[in-house]
Design a protein around this motif. Structure first.
Motif, PDB file in Angstrom:
ATOM      1  N   ALA A 429      -2.668   0.378 -12.760  1.00 11.27           N
ATOM      2  CA  ALA A 429      -2.107   1.319 -11.793  1.00 11.27           C
ATOM      3  C   ALA A 429      -2.269   0.784 -10.369  1.00 11.27           C
ATOM      4  O   ALA A 429      -1.325   0.797  -9.575  1.00 11.27           O
ATOM      5  N   HIS A 430      -3.462   0.305 -10.051  1.00 15.97           N
ATOM      6  CA  HIS A 430      -3.693  -0.202  -8.701  1.00 15.97           C
ATOM      7  C   HIS A 430      -2.880  -1.462  -8.442  1.00 15.97           C
ATOM      8  O   HIS A 430      -2.343  -1.657  -7.356  1.00 15.97           O
ATOM      9  N   ALA A 433       0.644  -0.399  -7.729  1.00 16.83           N
ATOM     10  CA  ALA A 433       0.761   0.159  -6.385  1.00 16.83           C
ATOM     11  C   ALA A 433       0.827  -0.972  -5.364  1.00 16.83           C
ATOM     12  O   ALA A 433       1.606  -0.915  -4.410  1.00 16.83           O
ATOM     13  N   ARG A 437       4.139  -2.137  -3.062  1.00 16.32           N
ATOM     14  CA  ARG A 437       4.039  -2.198  -1.607  1.00 16.32           C
ATOM     15  C   ARG A 437       4.621  -3.505  -1.086  1.00 16.32           C
ATOM     16  O   ARG A 437       5.433  -3.509  -0.178  1.00 16.32           O
TER      17      ARG A 437
ATOM     18  N   ARG B  81      -6.049   6.009   1.534  1.00 16.57           N
ATOM     19  CA  ARG B  81      -6.246   4.580   1.723  1.00 16.57           C
ATOM     20  C   ARG B  81      -5.249   4.080   2.764  1.00 16.57           C
ATOM     21  O   ARG B  81      -4.466   4.853   3.297  1.00 16.57           O
ATOM     22  N   ASP B  84      -1.718   4.132   0.661  1.00 13.02           N
ATOM     23  CA  ASP B  84      -1.359   5.191  -0.274  1.00 13.02           C
ATOM     24  C   ASP B  84      -2.423   6.271  -0.332  1.00 13.02           C
ATOM     25  O   ASP B  84      -3.555   6.082   0.124  1.00 13.02           O
ATOM     26  N   VAL B  98      -1.326   7.877  -7.611  1.00 15.42           N
ATOM     27  CA  VAL B  98      -1.255   7.000  -6.446  1.00 15.42           C
ATOM     28  C   VAL B  98       0.110   7.198  -5.808  1.00 15.42           C
ATOM     29  O   VAL B  98       1.126   6.929  -6.440  1.00 15.42           O
TER      30      VAL B  98
END
Lengths: 476, 162
Positions: A429-430, A433, A437, B81, B84, B98
């Motif tokens: 998940a991270h 993300a 980005r 953060r 996000d 997220v």
């Protein structure tokens, strides 16, 4: 080429009317509604034991009533037609409708997600067409223009797309290159080669055999209602994709299809949010076929019609589907993206699809596989991710598993990496993300033809996105 | 307790304990009303077993609900953060969301009459995906307003199209 929509300054728009035949097509629908109601009423009267045959005066009165209704229906449709106008207001398309409750809508052309020209059977007979402009975020089609003459719809479509692309409005319609056609025989076979159809047919044959051998042919009658409940869905599927043609042009992908109601869709470049490759069991085993569906923000929650509109290729050999996928999402190849499977303990929750379940992110795309019978492969560009969710229900928690969902705009494609190791899921998940980005920074702008500015030396173009222009994203 | 949902490098901002107080009060109020009805029936029909049974049910539901509300309140958390917003929630059904600031379409701040009495607000983030359910209940109005302004400001600086 002349432009339909005259250049105008804001506040001084030049407005146009819909085709003058519109009231008759629209009015017909209202009359059909009246007729359906009226006939159900008279059936009720007959069933209710009204044994008197209708006398001459009664028939005349009924006919007079019907005529009156026709006039009222036409009048309503005519007033509605009178009050509907469309035109260009500055850079927006403006549509004014309504008599009692007036509405004036402006649609930003640079935000158009898709342009469809739909021709229902009746409109086709009269040479009319409906133009639908799809914008993200609405529950239904935001800007339906029903009806225009066919040539006008065609010209308007080209003009709106040119404006949406940021080109001059008198740009001639872009040439197109044919990519795919689906012949009627293959479409028919693919429609029949589906589990519900085959199972249903086998069941019907077995039932018929049993009924005849038992000397009870009357039992056969039960097959018809069962068939009547199943057949229309598949017939619709066949009719919707009949004569399927997919072509590519600078203003996007063009899809034409339909047997009775024809539909010509145009999806501008960069509107595809995600793509699904699905391979039903029988297609996979017997023919090696697959199907491609796309997710486009405009075709959001329009129900089964929306799901049907999202078909990019109804049936084709798998290799051709993959080739098209790589064209729609440049360079995307789900077979080369490294995916990881799920731990063995996931078999308790997904006994049949445990070996199929896999997901992983490549340089530009995220790929998720699932499905024991109908195998589904979802491909999504990192920059299209709206949000990332990790979720875990009690059973998953007990097995130390968790699922990751990548949220997209509403549509047929749901990207889920199910039943992964919990720690793994969180890392994924991270990671997604982060990937989303960095990918967003390279995304192409909304007006896909308009030159923005030349990429500087620090454009940061990496990851093979050589054709992507840096976008400061100020157009949100 | 596995800690996949609670990585060591993240510090979570908890939601206000007043959320717990509000939910417990609602629970007690509803159960009191239920108890009154049961007691009325038991007295009117002179069936003491119903009264005893009702008392046991009310006792169990209060104990379980009381505990559950406490755990649920502790499970809520969020953290801002650089790029996000993270929201986590749930005890049995856990979820971690997220939401990149650039994906935010709009922010809602809502408070109902009961929430207002307890001085609470809910902040909800919306993206173009309908399924993004980034809701944070149980914020004090000042914190909700601060979060809203902060999120919109960050959303603008990170803006992207669809």
């Amino acid at each position: 080429m002349t432009t339909l929509l005259a250049e105008s300054s804001p506040g001084q728009p030049v407005m146009r009317r819909l085709h003058p035949m519109t009231p008759f097509v629209r009015g017909w629908k209202i009359i059909a509604g009246f007729l359906a109601y009226g006939s159900s009423q008279s059936f009720g009267a007959v069933a209710g034991g009204d044994r008197d045959a209708p006398s001459g005066t009664q028939t005349a009165a009924a006919f007079g009533l019907f005529l009156g209704l026709v006039v009222v229906a036409l009048l309503i449709a005519w007033v509605s037609w009178r009050s509907t106008r469309y035109g260009l207001d500055g850079v927006d398309l403006r549509i004014d409708t309504g008599v009692v409750r007036r509405q004036s809508r402006r649609v930003r052309l640079d935000r158009v997600q898709a342009v469809d020209v739909v021709r229902p059977l009746l409109a086709r007979v009269l040479g009319l067409a409906e133009l639908r402009l799809e914008v993200a975020g609405g529950a239904s089609t935001e800007a339906p223009l029903a009806y225009l003459s066919e040539s006008e719809a065609q010209a308007l479509r080209a003009e709106l797309l040119a404006r949406a692309a940021g080109l001059r409005s008198d740009t001639p319609e872009a040439p197109e290159r044919l990519l795919h056609t689906v012949g009627a025989p293959r479409l028919l076979v693919s429609t029949l080669l589906q589990l519900p159809v085959v199972v249903g047919a086998v069941a019907a044959v077995v039932l018929a055999g049993v009924a005849v051998s038992q000397g009870e042919p009357g039992a056969l009658l039960f097959i018809f209602p069962a068939a009547a409940s199943v057949v229309p869905a598949f017939a619709r599927q066949f009719a919707a994709n009949y004569g399927f043609t997919l072509a590519e042009s600078p203003d996007g992908l063009r899809i034409r299809r339909g047997l009775l109601e024809t539909r010509a869709q145009t999806v501008p470049p960069g509107r595809v949010q995600a793509v699904r490759l699905s391979e039903p069991l029988l297609w996979r085993v017997f023919a090696g076929w697959a199907r491609l569906e796309v997710e486009i923000a405009g075709y959001s929650a329009t129900g089964p019609a929306g799901a049907e509109a999202a078909v990019l290729l109804p049936v084709a050999p798998r290799a051709q589907c993959l080739a098209l996928l790589a064209r729609v999402l440049p360079g995307a190849d789900p077979t080369t993206v490294a995916t990881t499977g799920v731990p063995r303990r996931a078999r308790w929750l997904a006994p049949l699809s445990r070996r199929v379940l896999a997901a992983g992110g490549g340089e530009r795309y995220f790929v998720a596989r699932r499905g024991a019978f109908r195998r589904i492969t979802d491909v999504m560009p990192h920059e299209r991710i709206q949000s990332v969710r990790v979720h875990q229900h009690p059973l998953q928690r007990w097995l130390r598993l968790a699922s990751v969902t990548l949220d997209t705009t509403p549509g047929p494609v749901t990207v889920v990496a199910a039943h992964r190791d919990a720690a793994d899921a969180l890392t994924l998940a991270h990671q997604q993300a982060r990937r989303a980005r960095s990918a967003r920074r390279l995304a192409v702008g909304q007006e896909w033809m308009r030159p923005r500015y030349t990429p500087g030396p620090d454009g940061g173009v990496t990851g093979g996105a050589a054709d992507a222009e840096p976008n400061d994203g100020a157009d949100c | 307790m596995d800690d996949a949902f609670d990585p060591a490098d993240t510090t979570w901002t908890p939601v206000s304990a007043k959320l717990r107080a509000m939910r417990r009060m609602i629970l007690v109020g509803a159960l009191a009303a239920f108890a009154l009805v049961v007691a009325g029936i038991a007295v009117a029909a002179s069936l003491p077993y119903i009264g005893v049974g009702g008392a046991v049910v009310v006792g169990i539901v209060t104990a379980v609900g009381w505990r559950w509300i406490g755990r649920n309140q502790r499970a809520w958390g969020y953290t801002e953060r650089d790029d996000d917003l993270l929201v986590r929630r749930g005890v049995a059904f856990r979820e971690l969301i997220v939401v990149p600031y650039g994906r935010m379409q709009f922010v809602d701040v809502t408070d109902g009459p009961v929430q207002r009495r307890f001085g609470l607000s809910t902040v909800q983030l919306h993206t173009a995906a309908a399924k993004t359910d980034a809701r944070i209940p149980g914020l004090t109005p000042s914190e909700a307003a601060r979060l809203r302004d902060r999120l919109t400001a960050r959303g603008e600086s990170h803006a992207a199209g669809l």
